[in-house]
Design an enzyme around this catalytic site. Structure first.
Site, mmCIF file in Angstrom:
data_model
loop_
_atom_site.group_PDB
_atom_site.id
_atom_site.type_symbol
_atom_site.label_atom_id
_atom_site.label_comp_id
_atom_site.label_asym_id
_atom_site.label_seq_id
_atom_site.Cartn_x
_atom_site.Cartn_y
_atom_site.Cartn_z
ATOM 1 N N HIS A 1 -8.357 -6.769 3.058
ATOM 2 C CA HIS A 1 -6.934 -7.096 3.353
ATOM 3 C C HIS A 1 -6.886 -8.653 3.452
ATOM 4 O O HIS A 1 -7.840 -9.195 4.292
ATOM 5 C CB HIS A 1 -6.143 -6.166 4.219
ATOM 6 C CG HIS A 1 -4.906 -6.341 4.220
ATOM 7 N ND1 HIS A 1 -4.059 -7.460 4.610
ATOM 8 C CD2 HIS A 1 -3.921 -5.413 3.875
ATOM 9 C CE1 HIS A 1 -2.792 -6.998 4.591
ATOM 10 N NE2 HIS A 1 -2.652 -5.828 4.034
ATOM 11 N N THR B 1 0.880 -1.224 -0.110
ATOM 12 C CA THR B 1 0.051 -0.038 0.094
ATOM 13 C C THR B 1 0.737 1.248 0.170
ATOM 14 O O THR B 1 0.570 2.268 -0.707
ATOM 15 C CB THR B 1 -0.781 0.088 1.268
ATOM 16 O OG1 THR B 1 -1.615 -1.022 1.650
ATOM 17 C CG2 THR B 1 -1.986 1.468 1.065
HETATM 18 C C1 GP9 Z 1 -1.939 -0.882 6.472
HETATM 19 C C2 GP9 Z 1 -2.429 -0.982 5.225
HETATM 20 C C3 GP9 Z 1 -2.335 -2.388 4.455
HETATM 21 O O1 GP9 Z 1 -1.973 0.237 7.169
HETATM 22 O O2 GP9 Z 1 -2.265 0.041 4.718
HETATM 23 O O3 GP9 Z 1 -1.045 -2.313 4.083
HETATM 24 P P1 GP9 Z 1 -0.879 -3.475 2.888
HETATM 25 O O4 GP9 Z 1 -0.050 -4.818 3.744
HETATM 26 O O5 GP9 Z 1 -1.541 -3.590 2.105
HETATM 27 O O6 GP9 Z 1 0.492 -2.808 2.376
HETATM 28 MN MN MN Z 2 -2.441 -2.741 0.648
#
Ligand code: GP9
Ligand code: MN
Length: 633
Positions: A413, A298
């Protein structure tokens, strides 16, 4: 007599053999290494050996039994720990550890459910070699004898180790030319030179990049600047400034991949709201938009959006380079009078965001502390997307306008868990629980986006805003290829894998009436210039690598962080050139001209980041701030 002399070294041999065999077994059971031929299997088998011979061989210098045995045991434990750390990391990221991510351990505390799913009780078996070595030390009579080794023997031993290393490198070179000079892919490195040598190589690369910052004096910028200027795309006059003065809302759609949009899963519509939106008269929808993220997931996508530069290939740039100077989109919009902020209901330190947002000149970070998470409003990694949207819009209603808000969603996620009441469609029916659940969480996120639009309308913010939404990176890794193949109804080849890196992108401009589905090949690197131009901000002096997707000069050539690339005609993946239309292998010449360019493009971006070169650049005038006395040094 002679034999007996060698037997004295049996504990050294035992240590080497145990770690060697264990490593080889772990390669097979814990990592998904694609072995295509017998030679690759041979390389995989011998690749731990040279390093183990050297590291354990140091014990030949010990004069006391105790010292030697202690050294062997400690070394064995450290190696076991390193390998196990890679295994646990791989379960989650499908990648091997690189030095800078070790500084991210604070993240692992936050991983919650995912971390728990990544470590099992049976993992003790990964330390079996240490245990057996310990037993052998107690049990083998020779293990209790001191051995004085003649220097000549020692020399011969290390020459043998070096010979094995060269044999290994030689074989790897035939299998994979220019492995060490050109590789962007850690899996290939590990496959060819072994985990342990890989870590040595990684340390070497990392120290080189640290030295780079210290040594950079700005003169490097001359060439980079020439490249950036010559690749610049002039804005499209019809689009430039169309959304001038409006609020900019960017929504990062966690793990959303294009394969789920405008598609059905066992007869169920997965993203009903986004499907409608993709056809809306005010929406530009990009079905051939690719993510370009690496290890930083992300945060890498955020980096691309803000800077129009690529993240790094071997680390999460949010962690390793948060002390750099940047010319972010937030900074540019801030100068235009925008109130710039990010909203994400997670700890502020995750991905080192609090530090990086300072460097990016984001004025305010609405982190988890800015949200009221009531009973039942959290699942999986934290706050559910629907209440998150609701409270985010409440924050927006309080903000001075125009504002630039980036919202980061979280529910979709890995490992994609939901409360029963949020499951709006059934699971998929493959052998992968991850993929099966994924469709449900995507369906939930779709509902959250709908809620966002409703909330914005309700608060009277909708008309005066443009809303850009994009998927940050893949949610379903290659570990689930078989299940994915079942869903897609075809085998997941390297070509398909590359195509699966498509994530959706929507640019919604209320009242514009110009919406269309844009089939062009575009990527996350293009977001910054595209949005700034829509808001009427010139970027001709900006040090960015992407291009405005509405520009006539936009070239359909998107480079992935690992060196794969896609054009309107070809897809280059797994060292193979594919025809984009048919997915069939095509002649290498069709890809050849782009291979060098892909490396060049990533190389320039890396140079800017590693050398912290933007500290030598004045984005207002476009002047290079190079000390005359050092220029050309
Ligand atoms: C965590 C969210 C997810 O704050 O941004 O992160 P990722 O694992 O997808 O990089
Ligand atoms: Mn992410």
């Amino acid at each position: 007599m002679k034999n007996k002399r060698y037997l004295k070294h049996s504990i050294l041999a035992v240590a080497i053999l145990l770690t060697w065999i264990k490593t080889y077994v772990i390669y097979h059971i814990s990592f998904d290494m694609k072995i295509e031929n017998f030679m690759q299997q041979v390389i995989l088998f011998i690749n731990p050996l040279s390093f183990l011979l050297v590291i354990y061989g140091i014990s030949l210098f010990f004069k006391s039994v105790k010292g030697r045995n202690r050294y062997l045991l400690i070394t064995s434990s450290i190696l076991a720990f390193i390998l196990y750390a890679n295994v646990a990391f791989y379960r989650f990221f499908s990648d091997f550890i690189t030095l800078p991510v070790l500084f991210q351990t604070s993240n692992f505390g936050d991983l919650g459910a995912s971390a728990a799913e990544s470590i099992y009780f049976t993992d003790v078996l990964y330390f079996i070699d240490v245990i057996l070595l310990f037993v052998a030390m107690k049990w083998l009579p020779n293990a209790k004898e001191a051995v004085i080794v003649k220097p000549a023997i020692r020399r011969a031993y290390f020459v043998l180790a070096a010979a094995i290393l060269f044999l290994n490198l030689g074989l790897a070179e035939t299998e994979r030319p220019q492995l060490l000079t050109r590789s962007f892919d850690r899996e290939l490195l590990v496959k060819n030179i072994g985990t342990y040598n890989y870590h040595v190589y990684d340390i070497y690369i990392q120290s080189k990049s640290h030295a780079k910052r210290a040594l950079a004096d700005g003169s490097e910028l001359v060439e980079v600047n020439n490249y950036v200027r010559s690749n610049q795309a002039k804005p499209n006059d019809e689009m430039f400034g169309t959304a001038e003065g409006k609020n900019l809302i960017i929504v990062t759609l966690e793990s959303l991949q294009t394969f789920a949009v405008n598609e059905e899963m066992n007869g169920e519509v997965v993203t009903p709201f986004l499907n409608e939106l993709s056809k809306d008269k005010d929406t530009f929808y990009f079905p051939n938009f690719y993510h370009q993220t690496g290890l930083g997931k992300t945060s890498d996508s955020e980096f691309l959006v803000e800077n129009g530069l690529y993240p790094l290939g071997n680390s999460a740039v949010f962690f390793t380079h948060s002390g750099n100077t940047y010319n972010s989109m937030a900074e540019r919009l801030g100068e235009k009078g925008y109130f710039t902020n990010v909203m994400h209901a997670n700890n502020k330190s995750f991905w080192n965001r609090d530090m990086m947002y300072n460097a990016l000149n984001v004025e305010e970070f609405y982190d988890v502390e800015s949200y009221d998470i009531a009973e039942g409003q959290a699942v999986n990694w934290g706050m559910k997307d629907i209440p998150f949207m609701e409270q985010s819009v409440e924050h927006m209603a309080e903000m001075p306008q125009p504002f630039y808000s980036r919202l980061l969603t979280l529910t979709n996620h890995f490992p994609f868990h939901l409360d029963e009441e949020d499951k709006l469609i059934p699971e998929f029916d493959s052998n992968s629980g991850t993929l099966n659940r994924y469709f449900q969480t995507v369906r939930y996120t779709d509902e959250a986006v709908k809620a966002l639009f409703d909330d914005l309308k309700e608060k009277g913010l909708y008309e005066n805003s443009i809303i850009m939404m994009y998927g940050d990176h893949y949610g379903i890794s290659e570990n689930h290829n078989e299940a994915m193949g079942q869903y897609l109804g075809k085998e997941v080849t390297p070509f398909e894998s590359a195509q699966l890196q498509r994530v959706p992108m929507f640019i919604h401009i209320p009242g514009s009436n110009q919406g269309e589905v844009v089939e062009d090949v575009v990527g996350q690197i293009d977001i910054r210039p595209t949005l700034l131009h829509l808001l009427g901000v010139e970027t001709s002096k900006d040090m960015q690598l992407g291009a405005d997707v509405f520009s006539k000069d936009h070239e359909e050539f998107i480079v992935f962080r690992d060196g794969r690339f896609v054009t309107d005609e070809v897809v280059y993946a797994g060292d193979i050139c594919y025809d984009k239309e048919t997915g069939e292998e095509t002649e290498a010449e069709a890809c050849a001209p782009y291979i060098e360019r892909a490396a060049e493009e990533l190389g320039y971006s890396d140079e800017i980041i590693n050398g912290d070169l933007l500290r030598f650049y004045d984005q207002k005038t476009g002047n290079l701030l190079i000390d005359e006395t050092t220029e050309g040094k």
